[in-house]
Each structure stands twice: as structure tokens, then as C-alpha cells.
Design an enzyme around this catalytic site. Structure first.
Site, mmCIF file in Angstrom:
data_model
loop_
_atom_site.group_PDB
_atom_site.id
_atom_site.type_symbol
_atom_site.label_atom_id
_atom_site.label_comp_id
_atom_site.label_asym_id
_atom_site.label_seq_id
_atom_site.Cartn_x
_atom_site.Cartn_y
_atom_site.Cartn_z
ATOM 1 C CE1 TYR A 93 29.439 37.284 58.849
ATOM 2 C CE2 TYR A 93 30.793 38.652 57.416
ATOM 3 C CZ TYR A 93 30.585 37.396 58.581
ATOM 4 O OH TYR A 93 31.766 37.163 59.033
ATOM 5 N NE ARG A 165 36.443 36.214 47.192
ATOM 6 C CZ ARG A 165 36.119 36.842 46.161
ATOM 7 N NH1 ARG A 165 36.958 37.608 45.365
ATOM 8 N NH2 ARG A 165 34.917 36.849 45.715
HETATM 9 P P1 GDP Z 1 33.661 35.381 49.369
HETATM 10 O O1 GDP Z 1 35.065 35.173 49.260
HETATM 11 O O2 GDP Z 1 33.181 36.340 50.576
HETATM 12 O O3 GDP Z 1 33.147 35.909 48.083
HETATM 13 O O4 GDP Z 1 32.841 33.954 49.516
HETATM 14 P P2 GDP Z 1 33.365 32.381 48.917
HETATM 15 O O5 GDP Z 1 34.066 31.731 49.670
HETATM 16 O O6 GDP Z 1 31.955 31.884 48.813
HETATM 17 O O7 GDP Z 1 33.740 32.569 47.328
HETATM 18 C C1 GDP Z 1 33.094 33.087 46.359
HETATM 19 C C2 GDP Z 1 33.782 33.008 45.319
HETATM 20 O O8 GDP Z 1 33.997 31.729 44.810
HETATM 21 C C3 GDP Z 1 32.974 33.505 43.974
HETATM 22 O O9 GDP Z 1 33.959 34.157 42.765
HETATM 23 C C4 GDP Z 1 32.130 32.272 43.446
HETATM 24 O O10 GDP Z 1 31.682 32.510 41.969
HETATM 25 C C5 GDP Z 1 33.506 31.328 43.588
HETATM 26 N N1 GDP Z 1 33.075 30.100 43.600
HETATM 27 C C6 GDP Z 1 33.127 29.107 42.729
HETATM 28 N N2 GDP Z 1 32.593 27.856 42.993
HETATM 29 C C7 GDP Z 1 31.969 27.998 44.166
HETATM 30 C C8 GDP Z 1 31.316 27.334 45.163
HETATM 31 O O11 GDP Z 1 31.204 26.007 44.781
HETATM 32 N N3 GDP Z 1 31.003 27.686 46.426
HETATM 33 C C9 GDP Z 1 31.229 29.194 46.784
HETATM 34 N N4 GDP Z 1 30.831 29.174 47.699
HETATM 35 N N5 GDP Z 1 31.796 29.716 45.922
HETATM 36 C C10 GDP Z 1 32.143 29.175 44.780
#
Ligand code: GDP
Length: 271
Positions: A93, A165
Site C-alpha cells: 500500500y 495514533r
Molecule cells: P494502522 O493505524 O495503520 O496501524 O491501522 P489500524 O487502524 O488497523 O490500527 C492498528 C492498531 O490497532 C494496531 O496497534 C493493532 O494492534 C490495534 N488494534 C487493536 N484491536 C484492533 C482491531 O480489532 N482491529 C484493528 N484493525 N486493529 C486493532
């Protein structure tokens, strides 16, 4: 390309917000790296080339803070996109999206096109994809929380909960994107984000979702699952130079509205 051209012939746009993309959260990115690369390269090439062919005066494409170098200094700013490899979990991506910035520069230098890009942080809000496996963290946890509440169980959060985040509410992002389309006249990208001081941990966000859902049970962590990038703190000082007074929706309010939307639209929500 033929399909994209037909859409441009039909609508003859003067301004384009290029949001077409294959997207997903951490776990979907880890599974489909080649698909993320190819699908996004193709979509970007078709849309940008059509914008050139049809003389579109302004095109704004959407990048993401997850395309930044993995090994970097913080806060990350717009000048650092190409400074090193992205995190391994989403390189398909990330490289496809980085190339939009390269294409924008090349379209400008060769043809004078005014194409630019925005870099939003982690987006959430009504009408999101609430899929339990493939979604981003907030919609994923909202859906899980909805199910956990019915079973009177705690909400299970993947990973340790410690990653940080910056989240942006889709309604704030929509307002900012329209401003970019109308009033931002650079080719270089602009980060659309809340400030560094508004960064929150996954744990904090899970607690906010629990509160919005009115959960009696607490949260628990599945430490066997990936944390992804620990942080990707982005600077919004370029945005603040242009729009010093822009007010972001407070995150708890935005989560409350999103949870309410999901509960009221459970049957038809994307999940
Ligand atoms: P990112 O911000 O691009 O990494 O994407 P995400 O929105 O998928 O966020 C990921 C972060 O949230 C990682 O630290 C995951 O371990 C945590 N996380 C906790 N529970 C969940 C879940 O149910 N779904 C996702 N996508 N991430 C989770």
C-alpha cells in the site's frame, strides 16, 4: 482505463477528489501486500491520466501517514515521505501511495497539471467499513464492542494497546479536503491531522468506545496479535500555518457520534 475514461466522459469534472483505493487496517494490509500494490497503482494511474486528458484543473489524491518511513525521527512532516522504507506490514500500500506524490510532480513538470495530495491520519466515522477482520481499529472495535455488549463479555483489543495514533473524524477530514480542493495551491502534499498533543493510545481509544457503548464489562488484550507500528506521530504545523483556527471535533464526541450511528444503522452498515 476504458472504464475510468467513460466516467470522465460522462461527468466532465473540473475538480477531482481521488479517493478510489483498496484500503484496510493493519491485518488486511499484512495479508494482501501484492493486491494492495497492484490495485492502487492501477487506480492511481487511470485516475491521474484521465485528469490530465480531460484537463481537470485540480485533483486532490488521498495518501496516508502509514506510508512514511518506518525508521524516522518524530514528528514526521510532509518532506519526509520518501526518506526510507515504509513499515514491513504495509509496504504494498505504502509504495503505491508514495508514487502518487511522484506522479503529481511529474504531471506538473511535464504538463503543468495542478494535482496535489493530502495525508490524513487514521480516519473513522459514520459509513466506515466495520468489518471484524479487515477494518481499521476504531470501526473494528466498535463492531466488536457491540457484539461483546450483547454477550455481556469484555471487549477484546488486539495487541498490547500501547501503540499511539492520531485519529481524524471523517467529518473534519471532509471539511478540510474541500478547503484543499478550493484553496490549497501547492503540488506538495499536506498532512491533515490533529496536533501531536492529541495522539492517543489504542488502549485509551478502546476505553472511549466502551464508554460510548455503555459497556458494563471492561477491556482485555490479546497480546498474541500484532501491534503494527508503535507510532507515526505526524506534524500538523503546515496545516496550522494555513488554518490556525480550524477546530477539530473532540475525539470522545466523534466516537460517541460514530457509535450511535453504527447502533442505529446496524442492519445496513458495511461490515
Ligand atoms: P494502522 O493505524 O495503520 O496501524 O491501522 P489500524 O487502524 O488497523 O490500527 C492498528 C492498531 O490497532 C494496531 O496497534 C493493532 O494492534 C490495534 N488494534 C487493536 N484491536 C484492533 C482491531 O480489532 N482491529 C484493528 N484493525 N486493529 C486493532
Amino acid at each position: 482505463m476504458a472504464q475510468a475514461r467513460r466516467v470522465f466522459e460522462l461527468h466532465r469534472p473540473t475538480h477531482v477528489a481521488h479517493l478510489a483505493a483498496m484500503v484496510g487496517g493493519l491485518f488486511k494490509n499484512m495479508k494482501y501486500k501484492l493486491d494492495f500494490l497492484r490495485e492502487n497503482l492501477l487506480m492511481n494511474d487511470c485516475v491521474l491520466e484521465c485528469c490530465r486528458e480531460f484537463g481537470v484543473s485540480r485533483c486532490v489524491s488521498c495518501l496516508s501517514t502509514c506510508i512514511f518511513p518506518d525508521k524516522t525521527t518524530y514528528p514526521i512532516d510532509e518532506t519526509m515521505i520518501h526518506n526510507g522504507p515504509p513499515h514491513d506490514s504495509n509496504f504494498g500500500y505504502a509504495y503505491a501511495k508514495r508514487l502518487i506524490d511522484i506522479q503529481n510532480r511529474a504531471y506538473h513538470e511535464q504538463y503543468g497539471c495542478m494535482f496535489t495530495s493530502v495525508i490524513p491520519t487514521n480516519i473513522f466515522g459514520p459509513h466506515d467499513n466495520f468489518n471484524l477482520q479487515d477494518s481499521h481499529v476504531i470501526p473494528g472495535l466498535i463492531h466488536k464492542c457491540y457484539i461483546a455488549k450483547q454477550k455481556d463479555e469484555p471487549l477484546t483489543v488486539l495487541g498490547t494497546g500501547s501503540p499511539l495514533r492520531q485519529f481524524i473524524y471523517s467529518k473534519d477530514l471532509a471539511r478540510l479536503s474541500l478547503w484543499v480542493l478550493r484553496e490549497y495551491h501547492e503540488i506538495d502534499p499536506i498532512i491533515l491531522s490533529v496536533g501531536e498533543e492529541d495522539e492517543v493510545s489504542i488502549r485509551e481509544v478502546a476505553l472511549m468506545i466502551n464508554k460510548a457503548m455503555g459497556m458494563k464489562q471492561g477491556i482485555q488484550f490479546d497480546g498474541s496479535k500484532s501491534d503494527g507500528q508503535l507510532k507515526k506521530t505526524a506534524s500538523n504545523s503546515k496545516l496550522r500555518k494555513y488554518l490556525p483556527d480550524f477546530k477539530f471535533t473532540p475525539i470522545q464526541q466523534a466516537i460517541d457520534e460514530t457509535v450511535q450511528w453504527f447502533c442505529e444503522n446496524y442492519d445496513t452498515a458495511r461490515k
